[in-house]
Design an enzyme around this catalytic site. Structure first.
Site, PDB file in Angstrom:
ATOM      1  CD  GLN A  24      -1.145  -0.609   3.630  1.00 42.24           C
ATOM      2  OE1 GLN A  24      -2.348  -0.579   3.491  1.00 42.24           O
ATOM      3  NE2 GLN A  24      -0.584  -1.028   4.737  1.00 42.24           N
ATOM      4  CG  HIS A  41      -8.878   3.355  17.042  1.00 44.23           C
ATOM      5  ND1 HIS A  41      -8.582   4.482  16.296  1.00 44.23           N
ATOM      6  CD2 HIS A  41      -8.465   2.300  16.303  1.00 44.23           C
ATOM      7  CE1 HIS A  41      -8.005   4.121  15.175  1.00 44.23           C
ATOM      8  NE2 HIS A  41      -7.919   2.807  15.140  1.00 44.23           N
ATOM      9  CG  ASP A  81      -3.814   2.387  13.447  1.00 43.17           C
ATOM     10  OD1 ASP A  81      -3.937   1.555  14.365  1.00 43.17           O
ATOM     11  OD2 ASP A  81      -4.777   2.782  12.767  1.00 43.17           O
ATOM     12  CG  ASP A 109      -0.767  -4.198   9.581  1.00 43.57           C
ATOM     13  OD1 ASP A 109      -1.702  -3.451   9.889  1.00 43.57           O
ATOM     14  OD2 ASP A 109      -0.198  -4.155   8.473  1.00 43.57           O
ATOM     15  CG  ASP A 162      -2.047 -12.309   3.639  1.00 37.77           C
ATOM     16  OD1 ASP A 162      -1.950 -11.519   2.703  1.00 37.77           O
ATOM     17  OD2 ASP A 162      -3.126 -12.837   3.985  1.00 37.77           O
ATOM     18  CG  ASP A 198      -8.857  -1.341  12.517  1.00 37.41           C
ATOM     19  OD1 ASP A 198      -9.755  -0.993  11.733  1.00 37.41           O
ATOM     20  OD2 ASP A 198      -8.096  -0.537  13.072  1.00 37.41           O
TER      21      ASP A 198
END
Lengths: 504, 538
Positions: A240, A270, A294, A314, A348, A366
């Site tokens: 990304q 959140h 994040d 993530d 992944d 998320d």
């Protein structure tokens, strides 16, 4: 015109240009500081103060230079060109990587200021035998202040809009060095080591021009228009494009041009994603976060002292690294990703859940919205079936499920897909100004679970008050509608999502 | 901090000005684009070893092995025979394969980024009548169970993911493979009429109550009035039916080439209709659904192979078959040890294609020559990224309407992971012409650069600039890619004659005897032959 007169005119012209450059570096530093660190009044004041102070230091130091004044003057000219010119590039690049960014910022400002401060006294020293003192002082300061005026007018009107911060500082670095190059040739006979100075001057010029040419590969400015805010960080990973922007003291994170959060109101999102699940769970000791690189969900989870361990999966190392190292972002997630309780796994999510069996008390999902067929797989019944192996009977799971207002079909499709695997999932939603009305889903393998029950509470939340029923009421325009279940072989969710968001 | 094109323009101008200052141009040259260097590799079936059958000069037999049953050929037919033996607990057999790996037309490969097929790459949802295949699928956990209505529950991770097909037509990627985009009303009406005719054929039954078009062909009716369809080409049939518009012909041509190698001109109408009418769609609403894997039917090979563990001998080329009333003797050359062995067996299951068998059993040469095989080429291409294209997103199967090749498969499509560069695609091309021998020669004569240019030219129609994105291209050649049901072949005496066993000892089971190169044909021929031998003798 005699040579002597000519010389002093050229030198005064140099003062003029130097003055412009000097003020431009100061403005660049101020602009950068407010872009990168927010709070522009504070940053600008600090930068101007530091700059003026360091000019004073420079002026003072200038008196220790007695010999080879022409050589030194040109050298200082070149140094300012290099440091001032590359300052913005350096600061942009370092912002992403270093921990003590402010220190580096002020160090560079100090250095530039110091060198600029040396210029005028040095020049006056050079000219003092050639011009009458009265004329000297007035002329030098007149040119200096006129230059400053021109710089301060050009900077916001022409330079920043046309060239951007980085282009501006590089261009003026080049101009600064051009002055040096010109003087090196023009004053050749006054120089102690003319050839050496000329070579240095040319090398500096080549260096800056090369940096200038490649600077847009270092950072492509064109996206600023897209985001409408000041882009302060940009990074393309395999998966990304991460863009962090800043406006009015808040930060916005974009992944592939989709707003991920705005620091102004992300707490609403959140808190809603995390606290309902955490408060319902019997003993939330082991928590799994899928996505959420994040660290903001992790920040909320860590508020519960009984949490012993968080695994955060993530796939994008670029993302988690950023939130582990960048000072501002770490402040924002309260350094959650560096907590000893948090283990970050860059894999992944679908593959990871296939390969793992350990059970978690709470799972927070998320993922980015299902805007393409690749992401759509993470919302299929096949995914939720696999996820079951990471749960015990009482596990509680919360998922972000897009907007029930803008994309009701997509929203209810995720809900129905979960309902095809788990008993009684509970849809809920909240208003997040940056996103609009946003939705979530709470579910558990336990069919007797009571989502209203509050087993754990933490204080000082800004939005969620543990009154879950407030979030579960859906107005008429967000009511449940009949939808298909999202499967790998129909990916109906991506179609719903596409269809609904393209209307907006 | 704004900028954009204008700013870049300014910068260029500035640069030009600075060049005038005499700065030299060396750094400009440094950023000139390097010509893209594509890594090329040419592979294929071991035709050099195979072609030694033309002039057999193998070392004399130095060893004898007696084995009750011998299977020749490790494609799907041979492996299915072994699977049936394993099912019934029969252990006294061996399987010989000429290549260094079993799999035949269902072989697969892998590179650093993805597994990929080197031949057949999917299995359509089998007809309900294919009970033995369903048993195999259930054992292999591809079918996870059955619903109350007796419908199979497929493992969703092995069903083709959405989006499945897209077609590049009229400079646009449309969804689905049947041409629609940019077609006028008459063209659309003909497409619809074609499909409704095919639907009628799907339901049509012969006087024996069996479907006229069925899979495997062994299950189909032997008593119907459509045999004449085999004597004309698919193109002739379309013309006879009054079809006029080009998209129908292009579409049917693509379908015929995809399954038979040969297009509408050189495929019999019976086979052409078979393609559209043999699948009954008994299960699953989505008629397009297929079972597929990143490695294509290589997955089925690895599943079947398990049942022949310890029984497979690779690199073994049979070069002579002799028989008498008691035994069959097979002379086999092992290319690894450079030794020849004599296998003495009671029953031989010959799963070699007939273009090979004519060298092993010379009396079969005349009839074997009636079998036509289309040459194929499969290129595994690794791409940095996909050049932008408008329309439908990258799908599993991506076809270029009226392209030279048959489009490409996106190999990572069936991965559960998020897609990421580099991408791996498998480009397919069948060399279709009246004279398939000539095409076969062309396949071998073209060098890798010629094939590379051919493929890039074809793909560039839909992906302008794709050449820049290619990192690596592996070209896999299959000289006898598949049996082609040319007009007259499916109903021919030759085909029926060649399928008959010799002296009740040599049985033939290759799918070319069906006239169709598909998994189900090969599976049933192998499986049923093994079953017959077990019933009769063991």
């Amino acid at each position: 015109m005699d040579r002597k007169k000519n010389l002093s005119i050229f030198l005064l012209l140099a003062v003029f240009i130097i003055a412009i450059c000097g003020l431009v570096y100061e403005l660049v530093a101020g602009a950068l500081a407010s872009y990168l660190l927010g709070d522009s009044v504070k940053q600008f004041s600090f930068i101007i103060g530091t700059y003026l102070f360091s000019m004073g230091v420079g002026s003072y130091l200038a008196k220790f230079i007695h010999k080879n004044l022409f050589d030194r003057f040109i050298e200082i000219e070149l140094l300012i060109g290099i440091i001032g010119g590359t300052s913005s590039v350096l600061l942009f690049l370092l912002f992403q990587q270093v921990e003590h960014f402010q220190f580096i910022l002020y160090f560079i400002v100090f250095l530039t200021g110091c060198l600029c401060g040396m210029e005028i006294p040095l020049l006056m020293n050079i000219l003092k035998d050639r011009v009458q003192f009265k004329d000297l002082v007035s002329n030098v300061f007149a040119f200096d202040y006129i230059g400053a005026l021109i710089a301060s007018v050009l900077f916001p009107i022409l330079l920043i809009p046309k060239l951007g911060v980085m282009g501006t500082s590089l261009l003026f670095g080049i101009i600064n060095i051009c002055v040096g190059v010109f003087l090196a040739f023009y004053l050749s006979k006054f120089l102690k080591r003319p050839t050496w100075i000329k070579i240095k001057a040319i090398l500096c010029l080549v260096f800056l021009v090369v940096v200038f040419y490649y600077s847009d590969r270092l950072l492509a400015y064109s996206e600023n228009q897209l985001y409408g805010n000041n882009v302060i960080y940009k990074h393309s990973t395999t998966y990304q494009r991460i863009v962090l922007t800043s406006s009015k003291g808040n930060y916005q994170l974009f992944l592939n041009n989709n707003l991920q959060f705005n620091t102004k109101d992300e707490y609403r999102y959140h808190e809603c994603l995390v606290h309902p699940a955490m408060s319902v769970a019997k003993t939330p000791k082991r928590v799994l976060i899928l996505g959420g690189g994040d660290g903001l969900a992790a920040r909320e989870i860590l508020k519960y002292p009984m949490v012993e361990h968080i695994t955060l999966v993530d796939l994008d190392e670029g993302m988690t690294k950023l939130f582990q190292t960048n000072e501002i972002l770490r402040q924002h997630n309260q350094d959650a990703l560096n907590s000893p309780k948090v283990r970050v796994v860059n894999e992944d999510a679908f593959i990871w859940i296939k390969d793992h069996q350990e059970q978690y008390d709470v799972i927070i999902i998320d993922f980015p919205d299902p805007s393409n067929y690749s992401l759509g797989k993470l919302y299929t019944n096949a995914f939720y079936k696999r996820l079951r192996f990471l749960m015990h009977e009482q596990s509680i799971i919360a998922v972000q499920t897009t907007s029930p207002y803008y994309a009701p079909k997509a929203y209810w499709c995720i809900h129905e897909t979960i309902a095809s695997i788990f008993p009684n999932p509970q849809a809920y939603h909240a208003y997040v100004p940056s996103f609009g009305e946003w939705g979530f889903c709470l579910f558990s393998p336990d069919k007797n679970v009571d989502f209203q029950q509050v087993n754990h509470k933490v204080d000082n939340l800004r939005f969620y008050d543990y009154n879950f029923s407030k979030l579960t009421d859906f107005a008429t325009d967000m009511q449940k509608i009949p939808v298909e279940i999202n499967r790998l072989d129909n990916q109906i969710l991506v179609r719903y999502f596409d269809e609904e968001w393209s209307k907006i | 901090m704004k900028s954009g094109a204008r700013y870049k323009w300014n910068r260029r101008h500035f640069l030009k000005a600075s060049l005038l200052l005499g700065l030299g141009t060396t750094f400009l040259q440094a950023c000139k684009r390097k010509a893209n260097h594509i890594l090329l590799k040419l592979t294929g079936t071991n035709h050099i070893l195979g072609h030694r059958l033309w002039l057999p000069d193998f070392p004399p037999v130095s060893e004898k092995i007696e084995i009750p049953v011998l299977i020749l050929g490790g494609g799907i037919a041979g492996l299915s025979a072994a699977y049936q033996f394993h099912e019934k607990g029969f252990q006294d057999f061996l399987l010989l394969e000429m290549e260094d790996e079993v799999g035949g037309n269902s072989k697969s490969g892998s590179n650093s980024y993805s597994k990929h097929p080197l031949g057949a790459h999917y299995l359509p949802i089998p007809n309900a009548s294919n009970k033995e295949i369903y048993q195999f699928l259930e054992k292999s956990k591809i079918v996870k169970g059955w619903t109350e209505n007796g419908e199979p529950i497929f493992d969703e991770e092995q069903l083709s993911f959405d989006p499945m097909h897209r077609l590049f037509i009229d400079n646009y990627w449309q969804n689905g493979i049947v041409p629609e985009y940019g077609l006028d009303e008459e063209e659309l009406a003909e497409m619809e009429r074609f499909h409704s005719l095919m639907k009628d054929f799907t339901e049509m039954k012969g006087r024996d109550g069996k479907y006229v078009f069925d899979i495997p062909t062994l299950f189909a009716s032997n008593d119907h009035d459509l045999e004449d369809l085999d004597s004309i080409s698919m193109e002739k049939w379309l013309l006879d039916q009054g079809f006029k518009t080009k998209p129908v012909f292009s579409y049917v041509n693509y379908c015929c080439r995809d399954d038979f190698g040969t297009g509408v001109k050189h495929t019999s109408a019976f086979a052409g209709i078979h393609y559209f009418s043999s699948r009954k769609h008994d299960y699953l609403e989505n008629e397009e659904a297929v079972l597929t894997w990143q490695e294509g039917n290589g997955r089925l090979v690895s599943l079947l192979k398990k049942y022949a563990e310890g029984k497979i001998r690779n690199n073994c080329l049979a070069y002579k078959i002799e028989w008498d009333d008691n035994k069959v003797q097979v002379q086999v050359y092992d290319s690894k040890t450079n030794k020849s062995t004599l296998y003495i067996t009671n029953q031989l299951i010959n799963c070699c294609p007939q273009f090979v068998n004519k060298y092993l059993i010379p009396t079969r040469k005349t009839l074997s020559d009636k079998f036509a095989y289309a040459p194929w080429l499969i290129a595994t291409i690794t791409l940095k990224s996909f050049p932008a294209a408008s329309g439908a997103p990258l799908s599993w199967d991506n076809v270029i309407h009226e392209g030279k090749g048959l489009g490409y498969i996106f190999d990572q499509h069936q991965s559960l992971a998020q897609y990421k560069a580099p991408y791996v695609i498998s480009y397919y091309h069948s060399l279709d012409a009246q004279d398939l021998r000539k095409e076969r020669k062309k396949l071998l004569d073209f060098n890798e650069e010629q094939w590379r240019d051919f493929i890039i030219e074809d793909l560039s129609k839909a992906h302008y600039g794709i050449e820049e994105e290619i990192l690596d291209m592996r070209i896999h050649r299959l000289g006898h890619g598949m049996i082609s049901p040319v007009p007259g072949f499916m109903m021919s005496e030759a085909r029926k004659e060649m399928a008959k066993p010799i002296a009740d000892r040599i049985y033939f089971a290759h799918s070319d005897l069906s006239g169709l190169s598909i998994f189900e044909e090969a599976f049933y021929r192998g499986y049923l032959t093994a079953k017959e031998i077990l019933t009769k003798y063991y």
